[in-house]
Design an enzyme around this catalytic site. Sequence first.
Site, short mmCIF file in Angstrom:
data_model
loop_
_atom_site.label_atom_id
_atom_site.label_comp_id
_atom_site.label_asym_id
_atom_site.label_seq_id
_atom_site.Cartn_x
_atom_site.Cartn_y
_atom_site.Cartn_z
N SER A 163 0.83 -1.20 0.00
CA SER A 163 0.00 0.00 0.00
C SER A 163 0.87 1.26 0.00
O SER A 163 1.63 1.49 -0.94
CB SER A 163 -0.96 -0.05 1.19
OG SER A 163 -1.97 0.92 1.07
N ASP A 197 -9.99 -4.24 -4.78
CA ASP A 197 -9.17 -3.19 -4.18
C ASP A 197 -9.33 -1.89 -4.97
O ASP A 197 -9.13 -1.89 -6.19
CB ASP A 197 -7.70 -3.62 -4.19
CG ASP A 197 -6.77 -2.62 -3.51
OD1 ASP A 197 -7.25 -1.60 -2.99
OD2 ASP A 197 -5.55 -2.88 -3.49
N HIS A 246 -7.87 -5.36 -0.55
CA HIS A 246 -6.70 -4.60 -0.11
C HIS A 246 -6.34 -5.02 1.32
O HIS A 246 -7.21 -5.14 2.18
CB HIS A 246 -7.02 -3.11 -0.14
CG HIS A 246 -5.84 -2.24 0.14
ND1 HIS A 246 -4.99 -1.78 -0.84
CD2 HIS A 246 -5.36 -1.74 1.31
CE1 HIS A 246 -4.05 -1.03 -0.30
NE2 HIS A 246 -4.26 -0.99 1.00
#
Length: 386
Positions: free
Chosen positions: A217, A317, A347
């Site tokens: 991320s 995601d 995610h």
Amino acid sequence: MRLRRQPRPAPPPKLGLQGRFERQALRLLGARGGPNRRVHLRRPVVLEGQVLDAPTQAMLALRDRLGYPAWHEQPVPQARKTLRHEALVASGRPIPVAAAEDLRVDGATGPLRARLYRPGGVRNPALTWQPLGDRPPLLLFVHGGGFVLGDLDSHDALCRMLCRTAGILVLSVEYRLAPEHPWPAAPDDAEAAWRWTVAHAEELGADPDRLAVGGDSAGGNLAAIVAQTARREGGRAPDLQLLLYPKLDSTRRHRTADVFGHGFYLEDASMSWCEHHYIGVAGQPGAADRHDVRVSPGVAEDLRGLAPALIVTAGFDPLRDEGEAYAERLRDAGVPVLARRMPDLIHGFGNTFGVGRRSRDAMLEVASLLRGMLEVEPAVRGGGAA
């Protein structure tokens, strides 16, 4: 060159009573069952021909039942505690490694907390090198959390998984977080940590010809920035970059943000909350330029000569398009890329492999791909010194 501070043992972070209750609740929902075990939920979630993994769906349902607030609905200190707590619940019991040691590495303005994971205890004759062999590769890992949340403990399980399964050293580093330290504190620290890693690789017991950088991320954003900066400035470049569902482009809104921006853990409002803390509000005084490549590495014009990349995205995601677009741009620039989408996951699945078999299998695959790419000779891989 000697380490400024000798490492000390770092036991796995522990869950309190509430966390143990929640982990048990996941079991009761069937979220730890195999792919053929029924989880009693409403109809399966299907979007764009993708079917959401049932245990993951059960986990999301449990979060709703427990009333977990989104990041943006909490004060920053509480949101940090929530992220750490949820990661420890969803990652399951700690994965053993040969050693986990806390130490300090040099950041841009001072020392940063770090944790070094050493592989051991697993021997696989099918692999070229063994965890207990001399000088394994090293991955500098930069955690996610929107540049506002996350720490060594929130990503302890993920780093243990990569260390044990890939048979590599993993050096996890905490960088300065917003809003106390807005952009460019995070990329400054990540770049400084990379330089420190290069300088101390042999002392840490790593193979200096196999040094990778990676993150999930927001950490994927920082890993991409490290790779670009090293190439641009002519320093020692990573031999590989691992970008796990990375955040790469803040210049525009991608389609998947509209499709998956609500109900799949990473909420659209939470992403905006993180961006406001980290780079400010576009057009307001003091806001960072979203087109700066150290904010949005995905829009950098020249990607030639960058380190080979392993880019992993998740089907459900909101950041999926950003990672896959960057993979295509790297390929077009002649950079070796292995891109893998986990179509049934969300995610943050790297922190949820205690939730059902699918998340764990996905992370085992990531670790295997990481190791396989690091086994390629540096001259063939294309990394190494710039």
